[in-house]
Structures are given as structure tokens and as C-alpha cells.
Design an enzyme around this catalytic site. Sequence first.
Site, PDB file in Angstrom:
ATOM      1  N   MET A  33     -40.394 -73.837  -1.500  1.00 26.16           N
ATOM      2  CA  MET A  33     -40.301 -73.246  -2.848  1.00 26.16           C
ATOM      3  C   MET A  33     -38.878 -73.321  -3.399  1.00 26.16           C
ATOM      4  SD  MET A  33     -42.662 -69.943  -1.875  1.00 26.16           S
ATOM      5  CE  MET A  33     -41.765 -69.711  -0.334  1.00 26.16           C
ATOM      6  N   ASP A  47     -56.374 -70.174  -1.815  1.00 22.43           N
ATOM      7  CA  ASP A  47     -55.152 -70.304  -2.593  1.00 22.43           C
ATOM      8  C   ASP A  47     -55.099 -71.615  -3.371  1.00 22.43           C
ATOM      9  OD1 ASP A  47     -54.115 -67.876  -1.970  1.00 22.43           O
ATOM     10  OD2 ASP A  47     -52.697 -68.579  -0.462  1.00 22.43           O
ATOM     11  N   LYS A  58     -51.734 -68.219  -6.250  1.00 21.27           N
ATOM     12  CA  LYS A  58     -50.485 -67.728  -6.827  1.00 21.27           C
ATOM     13  C   LYS A  58     -49.530 -68.901  -6.931  1.00 21.27           C
ATOM     14  CE  LYS A  58     -48.820 -63.727  -5.643  1.00 21.27           C
ATOM     15  NZ  LYS A  58     -49.119 -62.944  -6.848  1.00 21.27           N
TER      16      LYS A  58
END
Length: 267
Positions: free
Chosen positions: A187, A52, A74
Amino acid sequence: MTDPLEPHEVTDRFPEFAPGTVWLCGAGPGDPGLLTLHAVHAMQSADVIVYDALVSDEIMTFAGPQVEREFAGKRGGRLSPKQCDITGRLVELARARKRVLRLKGGDPFVFGRGGEEALDLTRAGVPFRIIPGVTAGIGGLAYAGIPATTRTTNAGVILMSGHLATADAPRDWGPIARTGLPLILYMAMTHLGSIASGLVDGGLAPETPVAIVCDATTPRQRVWETTLAAARADADHAGLDSPAIVAVGAIVGLRALLSAGMIGLPT
């Protein structure tokens, strides 16, 4: 007193990474020293690592010389591989009898989509192993001098995603605010202003302490202390951006007390 183990004896203590299997592995929040021994063993033994965006170049230096590398990062707001394509690639590689390491930042089962990938591998009949990692919401805060829990501040903590449901149906932060528990948000930077306003509307005081930890556990780590009322404006003023962990509540105040004796605490 027992004798030290020989290198081959250490290796013998790890499970075999068999061809045709996938290991879903956490790489921790960024500092290579937070890799587990199982993670290092897997990186040395794999045929291919599908990794990732939050897996650093420093961490990838632990990969064996024979390992193929496939980037599958991502990142919010950027062109990224679709989750179904990533899982499909894991299945394809495993069926080609590769030892497949799916390497994720943090812990694969804490906002890492590891659970989704494990379910898809199960449906495809691909054997897999889970290797936990240090999640940024715990390890990142620790590097910033913020304990997730103490007996004098909180008997629990809430880990949450900072993504809002939709613009038409925003998350109701009232029930979260009324628990009185510290909140650790992943996030959250994009919607930080909406989150802070929602928590205040839900009952938290505007002066509730907030810490924003960017690039946690890396040499680029930055820690900014603020309040719910000022969080969005301060983040913009300081140029704070993802990846970041946001802590809200009494645990943030402990940082000032710990900073006097903690080695390596960022300013």
C-alpha cells in the site's frame, strides 16, 4: 509406495466447517493456483463468503454452487464498508448458524486486518479458524523473480505498510534505512515519493534499486525497476498504480540474474 487417495479420503483429511463458525482465510495474491487446499475446501463448504476487493473472479469460481456471496471490499480513497460493519456482519451471520468464510487477498494476518477481526470474533464469542494464505510481499515478488532473502544479500527483510501516520506527523524512515535490510512495502503507491525521500534522507543511497510489482501473480502483472531517486517519477510515467508491492534494496538486483532462466517472468 502408498496407493493414491480416493476423493472422499482427501475430503476426510480437512477439518469440519461447522455451522455458526467463521473461517478467516487468505486467498493469496491473485493467481488461483496459489490457493491452499484448506482454502478450496472452505470455499466448497461455506454457506456464505464475505470477500474482499482483491479476491478475483477467477478465485471465486472455486466457490460451491450453494454459496451466498457478500462483497466487503475496502480500497484506499474509495467509499468502502467500515471495518466495524464488516465484523458485525460476520458475527450476525455466524449467530444465524451459517458457515461463514471471510476471504481476504494475500494472508489475513499480514496487513489484512485478520487480527482485528479475530479479536472482535473472540469478544463476541464466535468460534473461528485461521487459514493462512500466500502474502503478496513474498509470492508477488517471487513471481517477479525477486527472492525475499538469499544468503549472499540479506539475513532478514522488513515488511511494512506504506501508509504514513499523518501529514503532521510523518513516519521517520531513518531507523528503517539504517538497518540495511531490504524493505517490502504494501500500500505504498500513494506516498511513494515521500517514502523514497524519507529513505534517502535516512541514509540510503539515491541509486538504491527499487522494484514496483503491480497486480502481482495475475495476467496483468507489471514489473518496473527503478531507483529511490527516480521511483515517483518513473511510476507516474509508466502509469503504475495500486495494487502494488514495492521492494527496496539488494534483492531487486537479483531479478536481472534470474530472468535468464525463469519461465513466465514479465518484462
